[in-house]
Write an enzyme that holds these catalytic residues in place. Structure first.
Site, PDB file in Angstrom:
ATOM      1  N   ARG A 112     -12.401  19.297 -15.876  1.00 42.14           N
ATOM      2  CA  ARG A 112     -12.531  20.403 -16.851  1.00 42.14           C
ATOM      3  C   ARG A 112     -11.900  19.998 -18.171  1.00 42.14           C
ATOM      4  O   ARG A 112     -10.843  19.368 -18.193  1.00 42.14           O
ATOM      5  CB  ARG A 112     -11.824  21.662 -16.327  1.00 42.14           C
ATOM      6  CG  ARG A 112     -12.549  22.313 -15.193  1.00 42.14           C
ATOM      7  CD  ARG A 112     -11.751  23.493 -14.651  1.00 42.14           C
ATOM      8  NE  ARG A 112     -11.644  23.400 -13.209  1.00 42.14           N
ATOM      9  CZ  ARG A 112     -10.669  23.925 -12.480  1.00 42.14           C
ATOM     10  NH1 ARG A 112      -9.703  24.595 -13.057  1.00 42.14           N
ATOM     11  NH2 ARG A 112     -10.652  23.774 -11.177  1.00 42.14           N
ATOM     12  N   HIS A 146      -3.453  29.739 -10.469  1.00 43.30           N
ATOM     13  CA  HIS A 146      -2.347  28.993  -9.844  1.00 43.30           C
ATOM     14  C   HIS A 146      -1.100  29.865  -9.726  1.00 43.30           C
ATOM     15  O   HIS A 146       0.024  29.348  -9.635  1.00 43.30           O
ATOM     16  CB  HIS A 146      -1.952  27.732 -10.659  1.00 43.30           C
ATOM     17  CG  HIS A 146      -2.961  26.622 -10.622  1.00 43.30           C
ATOM     18  ND1 HIS A 146      -3.155  25.779 -11.685  1.00 43.30           N
ATOM     19  CD2 HIS A 146      -3.825  26.230  -9.664  1.00 43.30           C
ATOM     20  CE1 HIS A 146      -4.088  24.896 -11.382  1.00 43.30           C
ATOM     21  NE2 HIS A 146      -4.524  25.157 -10.162  1.00 43.30           N
ATOM     22  N   ARG A 152      -6.633  33.534   0.310  1.00 49.30           N
ATOM     23  CA  ARG A 152      -6.450  33.198  -1.100  1.00 49.30           C
ATOM     24  C   ARG A 152      -7.686  33.701  -1.844  1.00 49.30           C
ATOM     25  O   ARG A 152      -8.802  33.271  -1.564  1.00 49.30           O
ATOM     26  CB  ARG A 152      -6.325  31.688  -1.263  1.00 49.30           C
ATOM     27  CG  ARG A 152      -6.274  31.299  -2.705  1.00 49.30           C
ATOM     28  CD  ARG A 152      -6.232  29.812  -2.877  1.00 49.30           C
ATOM     29  NE  ARG A 152      -6.163  29.518  -4.296  1.00 49.30           N
ATOM     30  CZ  ARG A 152      -6.899  28.592  -4.896  1.00 49.30           C
ATOM     31  NH1 ARG A 152      -7.762  27.884  -4.215  1.00 49.30           N
ATOM     32  NH2 ARG A 152      -6.763  28.383  -6.176  1.00 49.30           N
ATOM     33  N   GLU A 167       1.205  26.350  -1.257  1.00 47.02           N
ATOM     34  CA  GLU A 167       0.517  27.618  -1.493  1.00 47.02           C
ATOM     35  C   GLU A 167       0.249  28.369  -0.193  1.00 47.02           C
ATOM     36  O   GLU A 167       0.295  29.593  -0.160  1.00 47.02           O
ATOM     37  CB  GLU A 167      -0.782  27.350  -2.275  1.00 47.02           C
ATOM     38  CG  GLU A 167      -0.468  27.034  -3.734  1.00 47.02           C
ATOM     39  CD  GLU A 167      -1.644  26.464  -4.513  1.00 47.02           C
ATOM     40  OE1 GLU A 167      -1.937  25.273  -4.327  1.00 47.02           O
ATOM     41  OE2 GLU A 167      -2.249  27.207  -5.299  1.00 47.02           O
ATOM     42  N   ASN A 177      -8.412  29.670   2.892  1.00 38.79           N
ATOM     43  CA  ASN A 177      -8.746  29.360   1.502  1.00 38.79           C
ATOM     44  C   ASN A 177     -10.214  28.941   1.494  1.00 38.79           C
ATOM     45  O   ASN A 177     -10.546  27.806   1.833  1.00 38.79           O
ATOM     46  CB  ASN A 177      -7.822  28.224   1.037  1.00 38.79           C
ATOM     47  CG  ASN A 177      -8.036  27.868  -0.414  1.00 38.79           C
ATOM     48  OD1 ASN A 177      -8.974  28.356  -1.056  1.00 38.79           O
ATOM     49  ND2 ASN A 177      -7.185  27.005  -0.937  1.00 38.79           N
TER      50      ASN A 177
END
Ligand code: ADP
Length: 400
Positions: A239, A178, A89, A385, A10
């Site tokens: 965010r 996601h 990823r 993940e 990742n």
């Protein structure tokens, strides 16, 4: 028979996280991460499950290639297990990828073509891919896209109501992110409830530093809160989530540069913008000490989640479960309780004791926190993940 293993990578703009794991069981052989790549000082952490070895150092790492060399050095020291595949990823696959793919020159070109949609993330993914190809030239490399699970969203959910030509020219539509986590969590929840995935309707809430909601019908994403980029939707660590599109134009007219607006909305907004801190635990501490800004931040976070849950339950019509996952979803009983408050008439009824006593001991674990008689089970699922990426990479190789 040798143990199957997939190395999951990742790569972020200045970081590289990795895990070597069994794609079938999810058991980790080794893992770790490097932050501060190309900065003055990088922090490196490694661990290896079988030998319980750990290492943590600070040094300078100039780029992702050197980071990968460092990872290989540790893996060679810590384990005999060799990866049969490397799973990457990849944040943005645009509309080209709805499934994992073996990385070829064409795939690299397609990921590069999505750079305008993910200017920070996709170049980092490409650097990670380059570095992994150099480090493991004989191992198959697979790209697993954060956007892929949402490729099933119908037009009404993925189109913005803007001029068709402009949308087409700039590939402006809702992609969602996601996806690996929502897909993994929904598969776990369906299996736990013994409902075939193809009949499973649910709302999935991935609440971490980045946060998104997903509406799942028959095991597939039909809507999600993030849009053309991961900025839209829920209030996040830094965010803003949903905001009137006039705000950027207002600020630019008032003298802000485009980059300043981008930084404001992506890095200085959300919980951080509201209360000066993006960690939910710290917000709770401050809110308990009568910090009004902290109270507003946590309440706004929860209120936005509730609006999405309501909207998605209405869009789905029938819901078999509501799932919470990621840092806040898995650990924060106050947020879960506040999201579900006063929702009995919609079939959601939290069991306060079950909610307070959630203790997930490993990835993929599930806890039910609703009252036994409530129509819609509320669940906490530990996302993983890395396991999901390893599993998808492995399944792709088996089918080749
Ligand atoms: P990322 O999107 O960076 O992977 P995480 O899924 O790790 O984020 O979630 C980070 C968020 O989870 C932070 O707001 C943090 O405060 C929150 N969090 C982590 N552990 C706990 C905990 N035990 N209780 C409450 N919140 C937690």
């Amino acid at each position: 028979m040798t143990q199957p293993a997939v190395l999951v990578i990742n790569a972020g703009s200045s970081s590289l996280k990795y895990a070597l794991l069994d794609p079938l069981s999810g058991d980790r052989v080794a893992g770790g991460g490097i932050t501060g790549i190309a900065e003055q000082r990088a922090t490196i952490t490694h661990d290896a499950t079988s030998t319980c070895a750990e290492e943590s150092t600070e040094t300078s790492i100039v780029d992702h290639e050197q980071a990968l060399i460092e990872v290989v050095r540790w893996l060679t020291l810590a384990t005999d297990v060799q990866p049969s595949a490397v799973g990457h990823r990849v944040v943005h696959g645009g509309k080209n990828f709805s499934t994992p793919v073996v990385i070829t020159e064409e795939v690299v070109a397609a990921i590069s073509a999505c750079i305008p949609l993910a200017p920070l993330h996709n170049p980092a993914c490409l650097a990670g891919i380059d570095a992994a190809v150099a480090a493991f030239p004989d191992v198959v490399q697979v790209a697993v896209f954060d956007t892929a699970f949402h490729a099933t969203m119908p037009k009404v959910a993925h189109e913005y109501a803007i001029d068709r030509e402009v949308a087409a020219q700039f590939q402006i539509r809702r992609y969602g992110f996601h996806g690996t986590s929502h897909q993994y969590v929904s598969a776990r929840a369906a299996a736990f409830l013994k409902i075939p995935l193809t009949e499973f309707n649910a709302v999935s809430l991935h609440l971490g530093n980045g946060a998104s909601a997903c509406a799942i019908r028959s095991g597939r994403s039909i809507d999600t809160s993030m849009g053309v980029t991961p900025l839209e939707g829920l209030v996040m660590g830094s965010r803003s989530g949903d905001i009137d599109a006039s705000v950027p134009t207002m600020l630019i007219r008032a003298g802000y540069t485009v980059d300043e607006v981008d930084t404001l909305l992506n890095r200085k907004s959300g919980l951080l913008g509201l209360a000066g801190v993006n960690d939910m635990r710290e917000l709770h501490r401050r809110a308990t000490n009568s910090d009004d800004a902290a109270r507003l931040a946590q309440d706004l976070f929860v209120y936005r989640v509730r609006k999405y849950v309501g909207a998605y339950m209405f869009a789905l019509g029938r819901v078999d479960a509501l799932m919470f996952t990621a840092g806040i979803g898995e650990h924060d009983s106050w947020v879960r309780q506040s999201v579900c408050v006063d929702s009995t008439r919609f079939g959601l009824e939290l069991d306060p004791i079950a909610n307070e006593s959630v203790h997930l001991t490993g990835p993929g674990e599930v806890a039910v926190i609703s009252s036994p008689e409530a129509p819609v089970p509320i669940m906490v699922v530990a996302t993983d993940e890395e396991h999901a990426i390893a599993e998808q990479a492995w399944n792709l190789l088996r089918l080749r």
